[in-house]
Design a protein around this motif. Structure first.
Motif, PDB file in Angstrom:
ATOM      1  N   LEU A  86     -49.618 -25.552 -92.636  1.00  0.00           N
ATOM      2  CA  LEU A  86     -50.902 -25.286 -92.436  1.00  0.00           C
ATOM      3  C   LEU A  86     -51.534 -24.123 -91.507  1.00  0.00           C
ATOM      4  N   SER A  87     -50.795 -23.981 -90.397  1.00  0.00           N
ATOM      5  CA  SER A  87     -51.355 -22.899 -89.599  1.00  0.00           C
ATOM      6  C   SER A  87     -50.928 -21.676 -90.090  1.00  0.00           C
ATOM      7  N   GLU A  88     -50.098 -21.444 -90.891  1.00  0.00           N
ATOM      8  CA  GLU A  88     -49.723 -20.243 -91.515  1.00  0.00           C
ATOM      9  C   GLU A  88     -51.057 -19.727 -92.502  1.00  0.00           C
ATOM     10  N   LYS A  89     -51.427 -20.971 -93.365  1.00  0.00           N
ATOM     11  CA  LYS A  89     -52.395 -20.672 -94.341  1.00  0.00           C
ATOM     12  C   LYS A  89     -53.719 -20.359 -93.590  1.00  0.00           C
ATOM     13  N   LEU A  90     -54.253 -21.135 -92.303  1.00  0.00           N
ATOM     14  CA  LEU A  90     -55.308 -20.782 -91.541  1.00  0.00           C
ATOM     15  C   LEU A  90     -55.207 -19.429 -91.010  1.00  0.00           C
ATOM     16  N   ASP A  91     -54.011 -18.850 -90.604  1.00  0.00           N
ATOM     17  CA  ASP A  91     -54.000 -17.608 -89.967  1.00  0.00           C
ATOM     18  C   ASP A  91     -54.286 -16.731 -90.882  1.00  0.00           C
ATOM     19  N   GLU A  92     -53.803 -16.736 -92.463  1.00  0.00           N
ATOM     20  CA  GLU A  92     -53.998 -15.877 -93.449  1.00  0.00           C
ATOM     21  C   GLU A  92     -55.646 -15.497 -93.590  1.00  0.00           C
ATOM     22  N   LEU A  93     -56.277 -17.022 -93.914  1.00  0.00           N
ATOM     23  CA  LEU A  93     -57.773 -16.927 -93.999  1.00  0.00           C
ATOM     24  C   LEU A  93     -58.480 -16.642 -92.808  1.00  0.00           C
ATOM     25  N   ASP A  94     -58.133 -16.760 -91.567  1.00  0.00           N
ATOM     26  CA  ASP A  94     -58.732 -16.821 -90.336  1.00  0.00           C
ATOM     27  C   ASP A  94     -60.456 -17.232 -90.301  1.00  0.00           C
TER      28      ASP A  94
END
Length: 156
Positions: free
Chosen positions: A59-67
């Motif tokens: 989830l952290s990876e996905k959130l970092d992508e979208l910011d």
């Protein structure tokens, strides 16, 4: 529901489905000077710390992508615990026969907090068997009057 919690739910759902996990709740709250994005996950046999860690990483990876979140925050992924919240239809259905704690928006039979065994749930109302001193009383609570509901640990 805030846009952040809605987006987090959208991002987390495919991750959880791939891992055969259920999303119980998402909250984005400020505590003191810190912001927390919390995900509560579960499965029939309960979740372990490794599963929470895997979900957090993905989830952290996905959130970092979208910011999508302006402020700094802490991401926490955990089990809802023994007193898990009851929010969805299936949460209430699974809780039938179990001890529950319900807070209402307005008094029902003179009570705003009701604890007892969830006898039934039909989608529009909860029926809770409550012990008042030595007497058993059945209280029906319309679903729209429920402010919060959760499982309750009973020590009796």
């Amino acid at each position: 529901m805030s846009k952040i919690t809605e987006l987090t739910e959208q991002l987390a759902t495919p991750i959880l489905e791939d891992m055969n996990l259920e999303l119980v709740d998402v909250e984005f709250v400020k505590e003191g000077s810190n912001w927390f994005l919390r995900l509560y996950i579960d499965k029939e046999a309960g979740v372990d710390i490794e599963e929470c860690g895997q979900v957090s990483e993905k989830l952290s990876e996905k959130l970092d992508e979208l910011d999508p979140i302006q402020q700094n925050y802490f991401l926490e992924v955990s089990s809802p615990g023994a007193e898990r919240p009851l929010k969805k239809e299936k949460d209430f259905e699974r809780a039938i026969g179990k001890n529950v704690h319900v807070k209402t928006y307005e008094p029902i039979d003179g009570l705003k907090e009701i604890e007892g065994v969830l006898a039934s749930y039909d989608g529009s109302a909860l029926t809770v068997d409550v012990m008042i001193k030595t007497r058993k009383k059945t209280i029906t609570i319309p679903k729209e009057k429920v402010a919060k509901a959760r499982l309750a640990v009973s020590f009796s």
